[in-house]
Design an enzyme around this catalytic site. Structure first.
Site, PDB file in Angstrom:
ATOM      1  N   TYR A 199      -5.725  21.499  13.650  1.00 53.30           N
ATOM      2  CA  TYR A 199      -6.186  20.492  12.691  1.00 53.30           C
ATOM      3  C   TYR A 199      -5.969  19.084  13.253  1.00 53.30           C
ATOM      4  O   TYR A 199      -6.880  18.250  13.244  1.00 53.30           O
ATOM      5  CB  TYR A 199      -5.426  20.661  11.372  1.00 53.30           C
ATOM      6  CG  TYR A 199      -5.683  19.583  10.353  1.00 53.30           C
ATOM      7  CD1 TYR A 199      -6.914  19.463   9.716  1.00 53.30           C
ATOM      8  CD2 TYR A 199      -4.687  18.671  10.012  1.00 53.30           C
ATOM      9  CE1 TYR A 199      -7.145  18.469   8.774  1.00 53.30           C
ATOM     10  CE2 TYR A 199      -4.906  17.680   9.073  1.00 53.30           C
ATOM     11  CZ  TYR A 199      -6.140  17.589   8.463  1.00 53.30           C
ATOM     12  OH  TYR A 199      -6.362  16.604   7.537  1.00 53.30           O
ATOM     13  N   LEU A 200      -4.773  18.824  13.764  1.00 54.16           N
ATOM     14  CA  LEU A 200      -4.458  17.492  14.283  1.00 54.16           C
ATOM     15  C   LEU A 200      -5.273  17.165  15.529  1.00 54.16           C
ATOM     16  O   LEU A 200      -5.688  16.014  15.722  1.00 54.16           O
ATOM     17  CB  LEU A 200      -2.958  17.380  14.576  1.00 54.16           C
ATOM     18  CG  LEU A 200      -2.049  17.444  13.338  1.00 54.16           C
ATOM     19  CD1 LEU A 200      -0.581  17.514  13.759  1.00 54.16           C
ATOM     20  CD2 LEU A 200      -2.296  16.261  12.415  1.00 54.16           C
TER      21      LEU A 200
END
Length: 198
Positions: A123-124
Site C-alpha cells: 500500500y505504501l
C-alpha cells in the site's frame, strides 16, 4: 470551483465533499455504479467512474481534483496497485490534460520509506509511486500525509511537517478540512507534508 473527488463515498471522502460544500465549492463525487451514494451530503453531484478503468473525460469541466481514495492495507497487492498507484497516476495524467488548477493527493505517513515485509508495504509503495508521479507531472499540487486515521471530526487544531509525531492520530474530519482547503489555498502549493490532529 468545481472539484472532482475520487473516493467520495469513503470515510474521508464523504467528509471532503461536505467540507467543499461549506467552502462554497461544487464537489463532484466520483462514484462507481455499485457505490452507496446515500452516504454523500445532500445535493452532492456525482460522476460515475472507476479508478481501475478511467475514461479520458473524467475531469472534464473540473477546476481541481482531490484524490481521497485508498484501498488501505487490507486489500490484495494487485488491487492496491490498480487503485492506489495506477488509478491515481492515470487520474493525474487526465487532470493534467484537462488543465485543472490543482491536484490534491491524500497520501499516508510511511511513504518515505515503506517497511520491507510490513503488512502495509504494498500500500505504501503504491502511494509513494502515485505521489512521485504527481510531483513530476507539472500540475500544481498538494500532498497530505496524515498519521493513523480516526473516525473523529477533530477540532481543526493540527500540526504539519517536522512537528508531527508519527505515532499520533489524525481525525478524518481534520484531514478532510485540509484537503478541501488545499484546493485553492496558496500556502499548500507544491507542498508534501505530514499531518496530525492535536
Amino acid at each position: 470551483m468545481k472539484v472532482l473527488v475520487a473516493g467520495a463515498t469513503g470515510k474521508t471522502g464523504r467528509r471532503v465533499v461536505g467540507e467543499l460544500q461549506k467552502m462554497g465549492h461544487t464537489p463532484i463525487a466520483m462514484v462507481r455504479e455499485s457505490s452507496d451514494t446515500s452516504v454523500l451530503p445532500e445535493g452532492a453531484q456525482t460522476r460515475v467512474a472507476d479508478l481501475t478503468d478511467l475514461s479520458g473525460d473524467v475531469c472534464d469541466g473540473c477546476d481541481a481534483v482531490i484524490f481521497a481514495a485508498g484501498s488501505g492495507g487490507d486489500t490484495g497487492e494487485e488491487l492496491t496497485r490498480k487503485i492506489d498507484r495506477d488509478g491515481a497516476q492515470r487520474l493525474v495524467d487526465i487532470a493534467e490534460k484537462a488543465g485543472v488548477s490543482r491536484f490534491v493527493m491524500l497520501s499516508s505517513v510511511g511513504t518515505e520509506q515503506p517497511e520491507k515485509g510490513g503488512e502495509m508495504q504494498h500500500y505504501l509503495e503504491a502511494k509513494r509511486a502515485a505521489d512521485d508521479h504527481l510531483e513530476a507531472s507539472g500540475l500544481p499540487y498538494a500532498i497530505l500525509r496524515p498519521v493513523a486515521l480516526t473516525d473523529e471530526d477533530g477540532t481543526r487544531e493540527m500540526r504539519f511537517g517536522d512537528d508531527v509525531d508519527v505515532e499520533a492520530k489524525a481525525a478524518r474530519g481534520d484531514v478532510a478540512h485540509v484537503l478541501a482547503d488545499a484546493v485553492e489555498n496558496a500556502d499548500w502549493q507544491g507542498k508534501n507534508l505530514l499531518m496530525q490532529s492535536v
